[in-house]
Design a protein around this motif. Structure first.
Motif, PDB file in Angstrom:
ATOM      1  N   ASN A  17       0.824  -1.201   0.000  1.00 46.38           N
ATOM      2  CA  ASN A  17       0.000   0.000   0.000  1.00 46.38           C
ATOM      3  C   ASN A  17       0.862   1.258   0.000  1.00 46.38           C
ATOM      4  O   ASN A  17       1.557   1.543   0.970  1.00 46.38           O
ATOM      5  N   GLN A  18       0.836   1.993  -1.120  1.00 46.72           N
ATOM      6  CA  GLN A  18       1.518   3.289  -1.264  1.00 46.72           C
ATOM      7  C   GLN A  18       2.992   3.209  -0.816  1.00 46.72           C
ATOM      8  O   GLN A  18       3.479   4.052  -0.068  1.00 46.72           O
ATOM      9  N   LEU A  19       3.691   2.208  -1.309  1.00 50.63           N
ATOM     10  CA  LEU A  19       5.078   1.973  -0.903  1.00 50.63           C
ATOM     11  C   LEU A  19       6.015   2.971  -1.578  1.00 50.63           C
ATOM     12  O   LEU A  19       5.954   3.167  -2.794  1.00 50.63           O
ATOM     13  N   GLU A  20       6.867   3.576  -0.773  1.00 50.43           N
ATOM     14  CA  GLU A  20       7.869   4.514  -1.273  1.00 50.43           C
ATOM     15  C   GLU A  20       9.245   4.136  -0.736  1.00 50.43           C
ATOM     16  O   GLU A  20       9.372   3.684   0.397  1.00 50.43           O
TER      17      GLU A  20
ATOM     18  N   LEU B 278      10.936   4.140  -5.537  1.00 54.67           N
ATOM     19  CA  LEU B 278       9.532   3.714  -5.518  1.00 54.67           C
ATOM     20  C   LEU B 278       8.675   4.903  -5.141  1.00 54.67           C
ATOM     21  O   LEU B 278       8.979   5.604  -4.170  1.00 54.67           O
ATOM     22  N   ASN B 279       7.580   5.102  -5.879  1.00 51.76           N
ATOM     23  CA  ASN B 279       6.761   6.294  -5.684  1.00 51.76           C
ATOM     24  C   ASN B 279       5.280   5.940  -5.566  1.00 51.76           C
ATOM     25  O   ASN B 279       4.503   6.112  -6.499  1.00 51.76           O
ATOM     26  N   GLY B 280       4.905   5.373  -4.432  1.00 50.22           N
ATOM     27  CA  GLY B 280       3.498   5.059  -4.197  1.00 50.22           C
ATOM     28  C   GLY B 280       3.022   3.801  -4.890  1.00 50.22           C
ATOM     29  O   GLY B 280       1.954   3.788  -5.513  1.00 50.22           O
ATOM     30  N   VAL B 281       3.779   2.708  -4.778  1.00 53.07           N
ATOM     31  CA  VAL B 281       3.423   1.433  -5.408  1.00 53.07           C
ATOM     32  C   VAL B 281       2.374   0.714  -4.566  1.00 53.07           C
ATOM     33  O   VAL B 281       2.562   0.537  -3.353  1.00 53.07           O
TER      34      VAL B 281
END
Length: 338
Positions: free
Chosen positions: A12-15, A44-47
């Motif tokens: 969830n929203q991984l940065e 990573l920008n919100g994966v």
């Protein structure tokens, strides 16, 4: 194996942001001037996506898009800058090494470089026995020996291999050993970070088929990192397409290859040589790939997209579910321009 409603992994929203420090000359200059030139690398920008039990989920994209960073962050080798990772509804991204131990048995990893992922000073037996001792300490010596012999046989290696060192094996055999080591502790999820990239094409097929066979016999789930679309077409049940640290499109394999929606996905698929359509011309993208030091403010793909408009340069698109079940982050798709 088919997808079930059993969600194994949720991201969830991984940065992930890396601090890239300059050399000593820059450090000394910064001390004199008071100005630092350290650079932030946005890998990573919100994966966000979910992985379901029994899937073979492939994460695909060109080099530098954040695939390996994603794999290493999920397994815990890297610490996330922001966002959440859940394994069977239990959050794991904030745990320390001791707290993660119970999950290391359930989540194993096969690394990209088969020549660097095995300890050159240990025999195959010692490597497999080490994993068993850590994660299955109740096994006695006889049970360990039986399991190691069975593991080697299951991945197509003779029992004599247990007494040999990594330098005595080929690249394909290295990955068979890595798979045996991962299987030794009976995991639920195996994360494979480009495990075929250092292998010959014929050996790639052998290792890939072996991994599919082991999924059937061990009830495994795969998170498979690759840049090879031919591998994706053969192996995946579902695909995540990434570009510069963001998710562009998520779809099952058949939908992705028959009806891609995101302009970047279309460009990727057009680059595959097809014997059934020799007149198909690849989509030529304009410009260069932006750096992770200075990512675009709007859509991550806007500077190279052939159908981008002003909104694409100003607003980050959100992932939306399409009628066929695929998920796409694209203003053009949402507005019917694509």
């Amino acid at each position: 194996m088919t997808q079930t409603s059993d969600e194994l992994l949720r991201i969830n929203q991984l940065e992930k942001v890396f601090l890239l420090r300059q050399g000593w000359n820059e450090v000394l200059k910064a001390k004199r001037t008071g100005f630092s030139r350290d650079i932030l690398v946005h890998a990573l920008n919100g994966v966000s996506f979910s992985l379901f039990a029994g899937e073979r989920l492939c994460v695909v994209g060109e080099s530098g898009c954040g695939k390996s960073t994603l794999a290493r962050t999920v397994i815990g080798l890297l610490t996330a800058t922001a966002g959440e990772i859940y394994y069977r509804d239990e959050r794991i991204d904030h745990l320390n090494d001791h707290q993660r131990m119970k999950f290391r048995k359930k989540i194993q990893m096969i690394f990209q470089n088969p020549y660097a992922s095995l300890n050159p000073k240990m025999t195959v037996y010692q490597m497999l026995q080490e994993a068993l001792s850590i994660h299955l300490p109740d096994l006695n010596a006889e049970a360990q020996n039986q399991r190691i012999c069975a593991l080697l046989d299951s991945v197509g290696l003779s029992t004599d291999a247990q007494h040999r060192y990594p330098h005595e094996f080929s690249g394909g055999q290295h990955q068979r050993i890595s798979l045996a080591r991962a299987l030794s502790v009976e995991p639920e999820l195996i994360i494979a970070d480009e495990p075929l990239s250092a292998l010959d094409v014929s050996v790639q097929a052998q290792v890939l088929n072996l991994m599919m066979e082991k999924q059937q016999t061990h009830q495994l789930t795969y998170l498979f990192i690759t840049h090879d679309l031919a591998v994706v077409e053969h192996f995946a049940t579902r695909v995540v397409v990434m570009y510069l640290g963001r998710v562009c499109e998520i779809a099952d394999r058949a939908t992705l290859f028959s009806a891609p929606k995101h302009p970047y996905t279309k460009a990727l698929l057009s680059s595959i040589p097809r014997l059934d359509n020799l007149h198909l011309q690849p989509t030529l993208l304009k410009g260069e790939v932006p750096t992770t030091f200075d990512i675009p403010e709007g859509c991550i793909f806007c500077q190279r997209c052939p159908i981008a408009n002003q909104r694409c340069y100003e607003e980050i698109p959100v992932v939306q579910i399409q009628p066929d079940g695929s998920e796409v982050a694209c203003h053009a798709v949402r507005e019917g321009r694509c």
